[in-house]
Scaffold this motif. Sequence first.
Motif, PDB file in Angstrom:
ATOM      1  N   UNK A   1     -16.051   7.141   4.317  1.00  0.00           N
ATOM      2  CA  UNK A   1     -15.635   6.133   3.280  1.00  0.00           C
ATOM      3  C   UNK A   1     -14.646   6.768   2.459  1.00  0.00           C
ATOM      4  N   UNK A   2     -15.052   7.846   1.989  1.00  0.00           N
ATOM      5  CA  UNK A   2     -14.081   8.457   0.870  1.00  0.00           C
ATOM      6  C   UNK A   2     -12.924   8.645   1.298  1.00  0.00           C
ATOM      7  N   UNK A   3     -12.669   9.294   2.465  1.00  0.00           N
ATOM      8  CA  UNK A   3     -11.270   9.508   3.194  1.00  0.00           C
ATOM      9  C   UNK A   3     -10.523   8.226   3.423  1.00  0.00           C
ATOM     10  N   UNK A   4     -11.371   7.205   3.884  1.00  0.00           N
ATOM     11  CA  UNK A   4     -10.635   5.784   4.023  1.00  0.00           C
ATOM     12  C   UNK A   4      -9.954   5.459   2.719  1.00  0.00           C
ATOM     13  N   UNK A   5     -10.969   5.356   1.845  1.00  0.00           N
ATOM     14  CA  UNK A   5     -10.471   4.590   0.526  1.00  0.00           C
ATOM     15  C   UNK A   5      -9.349   5.276  -0.318  1.00  0.00           C
ATOM     16  N   UNK A   6      -9.469   6.910   0.156  1.00  0.00           N
ATOM     17  CA  UNK A   6      -8.421   7.631  -0.618  1.00  0.00           C
ATOM     18  C   UNK A   6      -7.110   7.476   0.027  1.00  0.00           C
TER      19      UNK A   6
ATOM     20  N   UNK B   1     -19.590   2.002  11.346  1.00  0.00           N
ATOM     21  CA  UNK B   1     -18.297   1.197  11.026  1.00  0.00           C
ATOM     22  C   UNK B   1     -18.260   1.043   9.469  1.00  0.00           C
ATOM     23  N   UNK B   2     -17.120   1.325   9.221  1.00  0.00           N
ATOM     24  CA  UNK B   2     -16.638   0.873   7.933  1.00  0.00           C
ATOM     25  C   UNK B   2     -15.471  -0.001   7.905  1.00  0.00           C
ATOM     26  N   UNK B   3     -15.576  -1.321   7.284  1.00  0.00           N
ATOM     27  CA  UNK B   3     -14.663  -2.178   7.445  1.00  0.00           C
ATOM     28  C   UNK B   3     -13.752  -2.451   5.966  1.00  0.00           C
ATOM     29  N   UNK B   4     -12.641  -2.880   6.100  1.00  0.00           N
ATOM     30  CA  UNK B   4     -12.142  -2.927   4.713  1.00  0.00           C
ATOM     31  C   UNK B   4     -11.184  -4.531   4.839  1.00  0.00           C
ATOM     32  N   UNK B   5     -11.264  -5.581   3.770  1.00  0.00           N
ATOM     33  CA  UNK B   5     -10.558  -6.559   3.771  1.00  0.00           C
ATOM     34  C   UNK B   5      -9.487  -6.036   2.919  1.00  0.00           C
ATOM     35  N   UNK B   6      -7.889  -6.691   3.626  1.00  0.00           N
ATOM     36  CA  UNK B   6      -6.884  -6.112   2.734  1.00  0.00           C
ATOM     37  C   UNK B   6      -5.881  -7.407   3.031  1.00  0.00           C
ATOM     38  N   UNK B   7      -4.701  -7.242   2.177  1.00  0.00           N
ATOM     39  CA  UNK B   7      -3.754  -8.325   2.633  1.00  0.00           C
ATOM     40  C   UNK B   7      -3.216  -8.042   4.038  1.00  0.00           C
ATOM     41  N   UNK B   8      -2.831  -9.264   4.764  1.00  0.00           N
ATOM     42  CA  UNK B   8      -2.496  -9.051   6.061  1.00  0.00           C
ATOM     43  C   UNK B   8      -1.094  -8.488   6.139  1.00  0.00           C
ATOM     44  N   UNK B   9      -0.352  -8.730   5.258  1.00  0.00           N
ATOM     45  CA  UNK B   9       0.983  -7.888   5.133  1.00  0.00           C
ATOM     46  C   UNK B   9       0.891  -6.620   5.282  1.00  0.00           C
ATOM     47  N   UNK B  10      -0.194  -5.850   5.009  1.00  0.00           N
ATOM     48  CA  UNK B  10      -0.371  -4.356   4.806  1.00  0.00           C
ATOM     49  C   UNK B  10      -0.875  -3.814   6.068  1.00  0.00           C
ATOM     50  N   UNK B  11      -1.581  -4.651   6.870  1.00  0.00           N
ATOM     51  CA  UNK B  11      -2.285  -4.227   7.791  1.00  0.00           C
ATOM     52  C   UNK B  11      -1.857  -2.980   8.520  1.00  0.00           C
ATOM     53  N   UNK B  12      -0.581  -3.335   9.302  1.00  0.00           N
ATOM     54  CA  UNK B  12      -0.092  -2.195  10.028  1.00  0.00           C
ATOM     55  C   UNK B  12       0.054  -0.793   9.392  1.00  0.00           C
ATOM     56  N   UNK B  13       0.615  -0.899   8.183  1.00  0.00           N
ATOM     57  CA  UNK B  13       0.750   0.220   7.103  1.00  0.00           C
ATOM     58  C   UNK B  13      -0.449   0.889   7.262  1.00  0.00           C
ATOM     59  N   UNK B  14      -1.539   0.055   6.837  1.00  0.00           N
ATOM     60  CA  UNK B  14      -3.051   0.672   6.464  1.00  0.00           C
ATOM     61  C   UNK B  14      -3.574   1.413   8.037  1.00  0.00           C
ATOM     62  N   UNK B  15      -3.170   0.633   8.971  1.00  0.00           N
ATOM     63  CA  UNK B  15      -3.750   1.161  10.141  1.00  0.00           C
ATOM     64  C   UNK B  15      -3.283   2.495  10.359  1.00  0.00           C
ATOM     65  N   UNK B  16      -1.780   2.703  10.140  1.00  0.00           N
ATOM     66  CA  UNK B  16      -1.157   3.880  10.210  1.00  0.00           C
ATOM     67  C   UNK B  16      -1.656   5.170   9.381  1.00  0.00           C
ATOM     68  N   UNK B  17      -1.886   4.531   8.030  1.00  0.00           N
ATOM     69  CA  UNK B  17      -2.544   5.546   7.350  1.00  0.00           C
ATOM     70  C   UNK B  17      -3.904   6.354   7.564  1.00  0.00           C
ATOM     71  N   UNK B  18      -4.643   5.240   8.123  1.00  0.00           N
ATOM     72  CA  UNK B  18      -6.163   5.529   8.452  1.00  0.00           C
ATOM     73  C   UNK B  18      -6.199   6.371   9.533  1.00  0.00           C
ATOM     74  N   UNK B  19      -5.151   6.011  10.556  1.00  0.00           N
ATOM     75  CA  UNK B  19      -5.078   6.959  11.746  1.00  0.00           C
ATOM     76  C   UNK B  19      -4.767   8.148  11.681  1.00  0.00           C
ATOM     77  N   UNK B  20      -3.783   8.202  10.664  1.00  0.00           N
ATOM     78  CA  UNK B  20      -3.380   9.714  10.253  1.00  0.00           C
ATOM     79  C   UNK B  20      -4.316  10.569   9.544  1.00  0.00           C
ATOM     80  N   UNK B  21      -5.017   9.774   8.682  1.00  0.00           N
ATOM     81  CA  UNK B  21      -5.953  10.516   7.723  1.00  0.00           C
ATOM     82  C   UNK B  21      -7.122  10.973   8.525  1.00  0.00           C
ATOM     83  N   UNK B  22      -7.292  10.253   9.622  1.00  0.00           N
ATOM     84  CA  UNK B  22      -8.768  10.938  10.267  1.00  0.00           C
ATOM     85  C   UNK B  22      -8.275  11.735  11.558  1.00  0.00           C
TER      86      UNK B  22
END
Length: 406
Positions: free
Chosen positions: A356-361, A379-400
């Motif tokens: 969770x810490x890595x994801x939120x960071x 599983x850890x799931x977060x609800x965010x703005x749809x406009x940012x979802x692809x950006x967020x997926x790439x950030x999380x993918x790299x962070x892990x």
Amino acid sequence: MALIVQKFGGTSVGNPERIRNVARRVLETQNAGHSVVVVVSAMSGVTDGLIKLAKEVSPHPTEREMDVLLATGEQTTIALTAMAINAMGGKAVSLTGAQAGIITSGVHTKAKIANLEPHEVRRFLDGGFACIVAGFQGQTEEGFITTLGRGGSDLTAIAIAAAVQADLCEIYTDVDGVYTCDPRIVPDARKIDVIAYDELLEMASSGSKVMQSRSVEFAKKFRVPFEVRSSFNSNRGTIVKEESIGLENVVVRGISIERRQAKVTITRVPDNPGTASRIFTALAAAHVIIDVIVQNVSVSGSTDISFTLGADELEKLGPVIDRVAAEIGAGEVIKKGGIAKLSVVGIGMRSHSGVAATLFECLGNGGVNIQMISTSEIKIAVIIDEDLIEHAARLAHAAFGLEKSS
Ligand code: ADP
Ligand code: ASP
Ligand code: MG
């Protein structure tokens, strides 16, 4: 000699050349001495086209008639595939879901398989035929046509593999296997070699449409290992199986995203026993499907309750939620579309901390605001703005560290 179930999705049978390609693959398998049951989907775009057609003649077609209509898509493909195999000198017969022995509940458009007695499949296999079975469809005890929910051909394949006790079940699709994230969204996503049922189940039910989630649930229940692989090359795909010790060493297996979600907040809900029950019982009675639910800590006798649901459910929800909110004496009902869910999945999370810490960071550093959080054991799931979802997926993918290059 093995008994093999091979399923080909819509893109894999999307045109005559691709159907001939499937026919060649089936023949190769037969020529290697194996018995083959082939499950096919409707040609790509056909099911969507039929749904559009229905809407053009009726704003609210009955689900019974939708099933009669949609089942025709797969019926076209079984006939064409059998013809292609026969034209190449092989021996194949087509079978509808009903002819293959698939008996379902009567819940049209999302029927459950109640029983599968594959007598005809066995008889034709014994006669040396490849059986080409229509995915996604079955019939009720009374003989009415039903369908198994979108993506339901996956379920047909897994259920038949269980019923005939196949040695191998192969799900052929338009990607090389299950990736760490949808490769259309994260180009650097990596193919996963082995994944546990529970992980794919979480991914599939939180937006990774590479397999229908019910089919994975069924595979887990009946212990059907299967491989997801490409119909366009011979690369090894992803093996999906029961979890084993080595699988727990990976903390995050993959990331899923689900778009087109909506968020509803009811403010100043009286903090009394039974209030949440009244809200969600009314929504259940209206067949509204709810996903993440969050209730704030009560301050001075009232609290806010927020929940998410598919954006398409908003229409059904509107009148019900306004009525219940008034009945319980709550404040406002705020409905907001344009949100999405990002889920990070892995069975290794059970025994590792810090996910969770890595994801939120990474989301915080990338300017993504988290609106809601939900967790399960894996599983850890977060609800965010749809406009940012692809950006967020790439950030999380790299962070892990899930990219190909890492
Ligand atoms: P089929 O028609 O063969 O059933 P689908 O379109 O249902 O194929 O599923 C394959 C698609 O799933 C891929 O083209 C890909 O875009 C998408 N997909 C979503 N998430 C993933 C993932 N994690 N790994 C691989 N594919 C994924
Ligand atoms: N043809 C159906 C659909 O598009 C079933 C499937 O492809 O699995 O959902
Ligand atoms: Mg599919």
